[in-house]
Design a protein around this motif. Structure first.
Motif, short mmCIF file in Angstrom:
data_model
loop_
_atom_site.label_atom_id
_atom_site.label_comp_id
_atom_site.label_asym_id
_atom_site.label_seq_id
_atom_site.Cartn_x
_atom_site.Cartn_y
_atom_site.Cartn_z
N GLU A 192 5.32 8.80 -6.14
CA GLU A 192 6.35 8.55 -7.14
C GLU A 192 6.63 7.06 -7.33
O GLU A 192 6.89 6.59 -8.44
CB GLU A 192 7.62 9.27 -6.69
CG GLU A 192 8.84 9.06 -7.52
CD GLU A 192 10.06 9.73 -6.89
OE1 GLU A 192 11.17 9.21 -7.10
OE2 GLU A 192 9.91 10.76 -6.20
N SER A 193 6.57 6.31 -6.26
CA SER A 193 6.91 4.88 -6.33
C SER A 193 5.84 4.06 -7.05
O SER A 193 6.11 2.94 -7.48
CB SER A 193 7.15 4.33 -4.93
OG SER A 193 6.00 4.48 -4.13
N LYS A 194 4.63 4.60 -7.21
CA LYS A 194 3.55 3.87 -7.87
C LYS A 194 3.99 3.40 -9.25
O LYS A 194 3.81 2.24 -9.60
CB LYS A 194 2.30 4.72 -7.99
CG LYS A 194 1.17 4.04 -8.73
CD LYS A 194 0.04 5.02 -9.04
CE LYS A 194 -1.05 4.37 -9.83
NZ LYS A 194 -0.71 4.11 -11.21
N ASP A 195 4.58 4.28 -10.02
CA ASP A 195 5.01 3.91 -11.37
C ASP A 195 6.20 2.96 -11.35
O ASP A 195 6.32 2.11 -12.22
CB ASP A 195 5.35 5.17 -12.18
CG ASP A 195 4.13 6.04 -12.43
OD1 ASP A 195 3.00 5.50 -12.47
OD2 ASP A 195 4.29 7.27 -12.58
N LEU A 196 7.06 3.10 -10.36
CA LEU A 196 8.25 2.25 -10.28
C LEU A 196 7.90 0.79 -9.96
O LEU A 196 8.53 -0.13 -10.47
CB LEU A 196 9.20 2.77 -9.20
CG LEU A 196 9.83 4.14 -9.43
CD1 LEU A 196 10.61 4.57 -8.18
CD2 LEU A 196 10.74 4.12 -10.65
N ALA A 236 0.83 -1.21 0.00
CA ALA A 236 0.00 0.00 0.00
C ALA A 236 0.86 1.26 0.00
O ALA A 236 0.58 2.21 -0.73
CB ALA A 236 -0.94 0.00 1.20
N VAL A 237 1.91 1.26 0.79
CA VAL A 237 2.79 2.42 0.88
C VAL A 237 3.47 2.69 -0.46
O VAL A 237 3.54 3.83 -0.92
CB VAL A 237 3.84 2.23 2.00
CG1 VAL A 237 4.89 3.32 1.96
CG2 VAL A 237 3.15 2.21 3.37
N LEU A 238 3.96 1.63 -1.09
CA LEU A 238 4.68 1.80 -2.36
C LEU A 238 3.74 1.98 -3.55
O LEU A 238 4.20 2.29 -4.65
CB LEU A 238 5.63 0.63 -2.60
CG LEU A 238 6.82 0.55 -1.64
CD1 LEU A 238 7.68 -0.67 -1.95
CD2 LEU A 238 7.66 1.83 -1.68
#
Length: 181
Positions: A106-110, A100-102
């Motif tokens: 910005e990290s969503k796309d990664l 959930a945190v990631l």
């Protein structure tokens, strides 16, 4: 310090601060390693650190949550084992879900592909057990998705309220709710 211990320390920072807030200074402080040493272990920097944490979390999820669902025994027994292990996995609601945190910012796309895959594997595995328990495939899938939604939602509520009761309540009633017609 072992690589697993290093990754566990990094995970605490990512859980607490998210990807954007997990600065190299915080990661360094949490691990006791200088920035140069962190880059020695993770040459691609913070993105590689977060990926390593996510991989370790997925391995732990596979071992403690998914393996019991795939094991032998009656569907009800396997669902009870999953529920018990989910409680341990999230430290009875005290540990934030790294997926959930990631999945935010910005990290969503990664990490979108890894996170989507991890959630789908959990949903698919639970769906299979519910089909074995006698539910029609579409109903089993809906119940599995709702279960993950309740678990994840309760973890958000726990964090916002600083009270583990919502998570504990969901986990306590999870087996009976899942198997209810």
């Amino acid at each position: 310090m072992s690589r697993n211990e290093l990754i566990a320390r990094l995970a605490k920072v990512f859980r607490q601060y998210g990807y954007e807030g997990a600065t190299l200074a915080r990661l360094s402080e949490a691990t006791g390693l200088g920035k140069a040493s962190l880059y020695h272990y993770f040459p691609k920097g913070k993105e590689e650190m977060a990926a390593a944490v996510l991989n370790q979390i997925n391995d732990c999820m596979e071992e403690s949550v998914l393996a019991p669902l795939r094991g032998s025994g009656e569907p009800a027994e396997r669902i009870c084992a999953m529920s018990k292990n989910v409680a341990k996995f999230y430290n009875h609601g005290q540990q934030t879900c790294l997926l959930a945190v990631l999945a935010l910012g910005e990290s969503k796309d990664l990490f979108h592909t890894q996170i989507r895959c991890a959630l789908n594997v959990w949903i698919d595995t639970l769906t299979t057990v519910l089909i074995e328990a006698g539910f029609e495939p579409a109903r089993a899938r809906c119940k599995a998705e709702n279960t993950i939604l309740q678990i994840q939602g309760s973890l958000v509520l726990v964090r916002g309220l600083d009270d583990t009761a919502p998570f504990e309540r969901i986990i306590k009633h999870l087996p009976e709710e899942l198997l209810k017609a």
